[in-house]
Design a protein around this motif. Structure first.
Motif, PDB file in Angstrom:
ATOM      1  N   ASP A   1       3.570  -2.204 -15.487  1.00  0.00           N
ATOM      2  CA  ASP A   1       3.891  -0.734 -16.249  1.00  0.00           C
ATOM      3  C   ASP A   1       2.694  -0.602 -16.121  1.00  0.00           C
ATOM      4  OD1 ASP A   1       3.991  -0.202 -18.574  1.00  0.00           O
ATOM      5  OD2 ASP A   1       2.920  -0.752 -19.874  1.00  0.00           O
ATOM      6  N   LYS A   2       3.684   1.076 -16.014  1.00  0.00           N
ATOM      7  CA  LYS A   2       2.822   1.916 -15.057  1.00  0.00           C
ATOM      8  C   LYS A   2       1.951   2.477 -15.637  1.00  0.00           C
ATOM      9  CE  LYS A   2       4.384   6.543 -15.624  1.00  0.00           C
ATOM     10  NZ  LYS A   2       5.852   7.071 -14.923  1.00  0.00           N
ATOM     11  N   GLU A   3       1.670   2.510 -17.101  1.00  0.00           N
ATOM     12  CA  GLU A   3       0.871   2.782 -18.340  1.00  0.00           C
ATOM     13  C   GLU A   3      -0.800   1.489 -18.080  1.00  0.00           C
ATOM     14  OE1 GLU A   3       2.078   2.882 -22.079  1.00  0.00           O
ATOM     15  OE2 GLU A   3       2.918   5.074 -21.670  1.00  0.00           O
ATOM     16  N   LYS A   4      -0.307   0.708 -17.242  1.00  0.00           N
ATOM     17  CA  LYS A   4      -1.384  -0.096 -17.402  1.00  0.00           C
ATOM     18  C   LYS A   4      -1.995  -0.525 -15.574  1.00  0.00           C
ATOM     19  CE  LYS A   4      -0.162  -2.250 -21.679  1.00  0.00           C
ATOM     20  NZ  LYS A   4       0.986  -3.291 -22.882  1.00  0.00           N
ATOM     21  N   THR A   5      -1.366  -0.293 -14.588  1.00  0.00           N
ATOM     22  CA  THR A   5      -0.620  -0.443 -12.984  1.00  0.00           C
ATOM     23  C   THR A   5      -1.552   0.882 -12.610  1.00  0.00           C
ATOM     24  OG1 THR A   5       0.209  -1.545 -13.728  1.00  0.00           O
ATOM     25  CG2 THR A   5      -0.172  -1.168 -11.251  1.00  0.00           C
ATOM     26  N   PHE A   6      -2.432   0.452 -12.075  1.00  0.00           N
ATOM     27  CA  PHE A   6      -2.709   1.748 -10.531  1.00  0.00           C
ATOM     28  C   PHE A   6      -3.005   0.980  -8.736  1.00  0.00           C
ATOM     29  CE2 PHE A   6      -6.939   3.340  -8.608  1.00  0.00           C
ATOM     30  CZ  PHE A   6      -5.937   4.540  -7.338  1.00  0.00           C
ATOM     31  N   ILE A   7      -2.316   1.237  -8.504  1.00  0.00           N
ATOM     32  CA  ILE A   7      -2.097   1.278  -6.730  1.00  0.00           C
ATOM     33  C   ILE A   7      -2.612   2.605  -6.308  1.00  0.00           C
ATOM     34  CG2 ILE A   7      -0.369   1.133  -5.338  1.00  0.00           C
ATOM     35  CD1 ILE A   7       1.733   0.087  -7.270  1.00  0.00           C
ATOM     36  N   PHE A   8      -3.081   2.247  -5.537  1.00  0.00           N
ATOM     37  CA  PHE A   8      -4.187   2.954  -4.637  1.00  0.00           C
ATOM     38  C   PHE A   8      -4.134   2.122  -3.146  1.00  0.00           C
ATOM     39  CE2 PHE A   8      -7.187  -0.447  -5.482  1.00  0.00           C
ATOM     40  CZ  PHE A   8      -8.258  -0.280  -4.629  1.00  0.00           C
ATOM     41  N   SER A   9      -4.006   3.487  -1.794  1.00  0.00           N
ATOM     42  CA  SER A   9      -4.072   3.138  -1.344  1.00  0.00           C
ATOM     43  C   SER A   9      -5.861   2.915  -0.287  1.00  0.00           C
ATOM     44  CB  SER A   9      -3.784   4.151  -0.604  1.00  0.00           C
ATOM     45  OG  SER A   9      -4.402   4.895   0.985  1.00  0.00           O
ATOM     46  N   ASP A  10      -6.627   2.629  -0.117  1.00  0.00           N
ATOM     47  CA  ASP A  10      -7.785   2.907   0.344  1.00  0.00           C
ATOM     48  C   ASP A  10      -8.165   3.959   0.848  1.00  0.00           C
ATOM     49  OD1 ASP A  10      -8.473  -0.159  -0.238  1.00  0.00           O
ATOM     50  OD2 ASP A  10      -8.538  -0.660   1.140  1.00  0.00           O
ATOM     51  N   MET A  11      -7.317   4.695   2.386  1.00  0.00           N
ATOM     52  CA  MET A  11      -7.487   5.354   3.382  1.00  0.00           C
ATOM     53  C   MET A  11      -7.688   6.769   2.074  1.00  0.00           C
ATOM     54  SD  MET A  11      -5.416   5.003   6.165  1.00  0.00           S
ATOM     55  CE  MET A  11      -4.752   4.212   7.659  1.00  0.00           C
ATOM     56  N   ASP A  12      -6.665   6.856   1.216  1.00  0.00           N
ATOM     57  CA  ASP A  12      -6.509   7.647   0.176  1.00  0.00           C
ATOM     58  C   ASP A  12      -8.399   7.779  -0.981  1.00  0.00           C
ATOM     59  OD1 ASP A  12      -4.537   8.604   1.703  1.00  0.00           O
ATOM     60  OD2 ASP A  12      -3.158   7.614  -0.815  1.00  0.00           O
TER      61      ASP A  12
ATOM     62  N   LEU B   1      -4.560  -3.395 -14.684  1.00  0.00           N
ATOM     63  CA  LEU B   1      -4.079  -4.140 -13.274  1.00  0.00           C
ATOM     64  C   LEU B   1      -5.002  -2.927 -12.198  1.00  0.00           C
ATOM     65  CD1 LEU B   1      -2.970  -5.948 -10.456  1.00  0.00           C
ATOM     66  CD2 LEU B   1      -0.866  -5.214 -11.658  1.00  0.00           C
ATOM     67  N   VAL B   2      -5.123  -3.677 -11.207  1.00  0.00           N
ATOM     68  CA  VAL B   2      -5.506  -2.489 -10.422  1.00  0.00           C
ATOM     69  C   VAL B   2      -4.781  -3.017  -9.036  1.00  0.00           C
ATOM     70  CG1 VAL B   2      -7.307  -0.626 -10.895  1.00  0.00           C
ATOM     71  CG2 VAL B   2      -7.960  -3.482  -9.528  1.00  0.00           C
ATOM     72  N   ILE B   3      -4.064  -2.921  -7.429  1.00  0.00           N
ATOM     73  CA  ILE B   3      -3.445  -3.011  -7.005  1.00  0.00           C
ATOM     74  C   ILE B   3      -4.474  -2.484  -5.577  1.00  0.00           C
ATOM     75  CG2 ILE B   3      -1.399  -3.684  -5.939  1.00  0.00           C
ATOM     76  CD1 ILE B   3       0.085  -3.602  -8.530  1.00  0.00           C
ATOM     77  N   GLN B   4      -4.595  -3.248  -4.443  1.00  0.00           N
ATOM     78  CA  GLN B   4      -5.359  -2.209  -3.730  1.00  0.00           C
ATOM     79  C   GLN B   4      -4.375  -2.448  -1.672  1.00  0.00           C
ATOM     80  OE1 GLN B   4      -8.363  -4.729  -1.491  1.00  0.00           O
ATOM     81  NE2 GLN B   4      -9.240  -2.743  -1.376  1.00  0.00           N
ATOM     82  N   MET B   5      -3.327  -1.512  -1.785  1.00  0.00           N
ATOM     83  CA  MET B   5      -2.956  -0.901  -0.113  1.00  0.00           C
ATOM     84  C   MET B   5      -4.269  -1.049   1.161  1.00  0.00           C
ATOM     85  SD  MET B   5      -0.165  -1.922  -2.019  1.00  0.00           S
ATOM     86  CE  MET B   5       1.187  -1.259  -0.604  1.00  0.00           C
ATOM     87  N   THR B   6      -3.999  -1.913   1.741  1.00  0.00           N
ATOM     88  CA  THR B   6      -5.423  -1.885   3.095  1.00  0.00           C
ATOM     89  C   THR B   6      -4.590  -1.851   4.053  1.00  0.00           C
ATOM     90  OG1 THR B   6      -5.329  -4.786   3.349  1.00  0.00           O
ATOM     91  CG2 THR B   6      -6.284  -4.186   1.829  1.00  0.00           C
ATOM     92  N   ASP B   7      -4.407  -0.521   3.704  1.00  0.00           N
ATOM     93  CA  ASP B   7      -3.582  -0.020   4.603  1.00  0.00           C
ATOM     94  C   ASP B   7      -4.654   0.435   5.892  1.00  0.00           C
ATOM     95  OD1 ASP B   7      -5.039   1.482   3.327  1.00  0.00           O
ATOM     96  OD2 ASP B   7      -3.362   3.673   2.936  1.00  0.00           O
ATOM     97  N   ASP B   8      -5.991   0.549   5.334  1.00  0.00           N
ATOM     98  CA  ASP B   8      -7.652   0.546   7.008  1.00  0.00           C
ATOM     99  C   ASP B   8      -7.332  -1.081   7.431  1.00  0.00           C
ATOM    100  OD1 ASP B   8      -8.237  -0.653   4.261  1.00  0.00           O
ATOM    101  OD2 ASP B   8      -9.889   0.046   4.266  1.00  0.00           O
ATOM    102  N   GLU B   9      -7.294  -1.712   6.850  1.00  0.00           N
ATOM    103  CA  GLU B   9      -7.086  -3.189   7.502  1.00  0.00           C
ATOM    104  C   GLU B   9      -5.917  -3.177   8.612  1.00  0.00           C
ATOM    105  OE1 GLU B   9      -6.597  -7.481   6.854  1.00  0.00           O
ATOM    106  OE2 GLU B   9      -6.039  -6.229   5.108  1.00  0.00           O
ATOM    107  N   LYS B  10      -5.095  -3.154   7.718  1.00  0.00           N
ATOM    108  CA  LYS B  10      -4.182  -2.931   8.859  1.00  0.00           C
ATOM    109  C   LYS B  10      -3.863  -2.053  10.421  1.00  0.00           C
ATOM    110  CE  LYS B  10      -2.232  -6.783   6.705  1.00  0.00           C
ATOM    111  NZ  LYS B  10      -2.454  -7.776   7.586  1.00  0.00           N
ATOM    112  N   PHE B  11      -4.566  -1.159  10.038  1.00  0.00           N
ATOM    113  CA  PHE B  11      -5.052  -0.280  11.085  1.00  0.00           C
ATOM    114  C   PHE B  11      -5.785  -1.583  12.191  1.00  0.00           C
ATOM    115  CE2 PHE B  11      -7.936   2.935  12.544  1.00  0.00           C
ATOM    116  CZ  PHE B  11      -7.049   3.502  14.479  1.00  0.00           C
ATOM    117  N   LEU B  12      -6.770  -1.432  11.808  1.00  0.00           N
ATOM    118  CA  LEU B  12      -7.850  -2.126  12.559  1.00  0.00           C
ATOM    119  C   LEU B  12      -7.299  -3.166  12.869  1.00  0.00           C
ATOM    120  CD1 LEU B  12     -10.330  -1.884   9.508  1.00  0.00           C
ATOM    121  CD2 LEU B  12     -11.040  -0.576  12.027  1.00  0.00           C
ATOM    122  N   TRP B  13      -6.212  -3.694  12.217  1.00  0.00           N
ATOM    123  CA  TRP B  13      -6.227  -5.546  13.353  1.00  0.00           C
ATOM    124  C   TRP B  13      -4.554  -5.092  13.385  1.00  0.00           C
ATOM    125  CZ3 TRP B  13      -9.912  -6.038   9.201  1.00  0.00           C
ATOM    126  CH2 TRP B  13     -10.776  -7.001  10.302  1.00  0.00           C
ATOM    127  N   LYS B  14      -3.352  -4.678  13.277  1.00  0.00           N
ATOM    128  CA  LYS B  14      -2.372  -4.288  13.764  1.00  0.00           C
ATOM    129  C   LYS B  14      -2.500  -3.120  15.023  1.00  0.00           C
ATOM    130  CE  LYS B  14      -0.728  -7.623  11.640  1.00  0.00           C
ATOM    131  NZ  LYS B  14      -0.225  -8.715  12.139  1.00  0.00           N
TER     132      LYS B  14
END
Length: 396
Positions: A154-165, A117-130
């Motif tokens: 499950d940490k072994e099966k999950t990658f969470i990422f910030s768009d900015m990073d 599983l990949v989980i995208q944190m759209t911090d760039d979107e919120k900067f643009l809209w907010k």
């Protein structure tokens, strides 16, 4: 722009409103968006293929629409791989109950299919809209990641990422973004999202960033550069415009179209004419609320389908189609028999609005308290581990 007939309801990635107290007409939305209603046969097939009971959100029609899930199941039965992708726009420090839905369901999918599983944190979107700084958007992404980790992924099966990073650290992700950007015109994005000449150019380019995680080549550390691994995206229906664009671009890029599973919206406390919003405290129950806060908000704000007097309610009964407390129970109470009994008792007049709210208060207090306990165990080190690009564990 994602609207339905005669502007009687509006569904976009940024706004949801409906003219009826019953809320969004999801059958109309399916027709407008061109997705497919989930039938009992698909729910039964998911249970059969996984060997696990279908999630109650599926059984109750809260996960109500899809695109190409049959193809995902076909591939899974043949031993072919796929991965999950979902996301979160970190607009506030505290997530609310409505944010639970896609993540709870995604956790179920990860468990029953045993896939990465990949989980995208759209911090760039919120900067643009907010109205927030780059630094604040990135900080909120990290805080929201703690809530997401607390759902038990499950940490072994999950990658969470910030768009900015991630854009800056992985050239392959940016290359995928560029490929999407090149095959989508400004007119297309304006037509899909309703952008106008006053919008900043960042908004026009952002949809390609949300599209990119749909493709396995964006994650070389996970998939070794393969570009043909299928993707399944569980999300709320308001995110579908992004992925209609993505699915249109995919064949021209030589990538598989992502499949989707759409959820309905958790209504605002005041009624289903709009969804719960993190920026409107009175419409929302936050995952940081105390037991007293939850009780007070439900008692004060939860829209009732009951009658104006006890006598009339006993005679006529309540309307579960508009009653927010009942609707919330369908999201958060797992016991089918109990939910059905509450519906029968409320519509017959045997159960009063106060009793129904009391039932909901008990359920929501438990859900939030358990989440808070799990979140307290999430450290900054754990966030760093989940957000470090790395190889994930999977069987294919």
């Amino acid at each position: 722009m994602a609207t339905t007939d005669q502007d009687d309801q509006l569904v976009t990635p940024w706004e949801v409103t409906a003219a009826s107290q019953k809320g969004v007409d999801y059958d109309k939305l399916i027709k407008k968006f061109g997705s497919v209603k989930i039938e009992d046969s698909l729910i039964e097939r998911i249970a059969r293929v996984t060997g696990k009971p279908a999630h109650h959100l599926l059984r109750r029609g809260i996960i109500f629409s899809h695109r190409d899930v049959g193809m995902i199941l076909d591939a899974y039965e043949k031993g072919k791989p796929f991965f999950l992708y979902t996301g979160r726009g970190p607009s506030s420090e505290a997530m609310h109950l409505g944010h639970l839905i896609p993540f709870v369901f995604t956790r179920y999918l990860q468990d029953v299919f045993d896939v990465p599983l990949v989980i995208q944190m759209t911090d760039d979107e919120k900067f643009l809209w907010k109205d927030m700084s780059v630094e604040e958007a990135r900080r909120l992404a990290s805080e929201n990641a703690k809530d997401i980790i607390a759902f038990g992924f499950d940490k072994e099966k999950t990658f969470i990422f910030s768009d900015m990073d991630y854009i800056g650290s992985t050239p392959d992700f940016y290359k995928t973004i560029l490929r999407v950007e090149k095959c989508v015109t400004v007119n297309q994005v304006k037509g899909i999202f309703g952008f106008n000449d006053s919008d900043c150019i960042g908004k026009i380019s952002f949809p390609a960033i949300q599209a990119a995680p749909s493709f396995s080549c964006s994650f070389p550390q996970i998939f070794g550069g393969k570009k043909d691994i299928a993707c399944l995206i569980p999300c709320a229906i308001d995110q579908d415009p992004y992925f209609r664009m993505t699915r249109d671009a995919a064949p021209r890029l030589g990538y598989p179209k992502p499949a989707l599973l759409h959820s309905t919206f958790l209504p605002a406390l005041q009624g289903a004419m709009t969804k719960m919003s993190a920026s409107e405290a009175s419409t929302s129950i936050y995952l940081t609320d105390s037991a007293d806060d939850i009780r007070d908000k439900i008692n004060k704000y939860a829209y009732s389908g009951g009658q104006s007097t006890v006598e009339e309610h006993r005679r006529v009964g309540g309307n579960v189609d508009v009653d927010v407390s009942y609707q919330y129970l369908t999201f958060f109470m797992e016991d089918d028999e109990k939910v059905e009994k509450i519906k029968k008792d409320y519509t017959s007049g045997a159960m009063l609005t106060g009793d129904l709210k009391k039932e909901l208060i008990s359920v929501v207090q438990k859900v939030v308290a358990e989440h808070q306990q799990r979140r307290q165990q999430v450290t900054d080190q754990m966030v760093q581990e989940f957000m470090t690009p790395r190889k994930l564990k999977y069987s294919y």
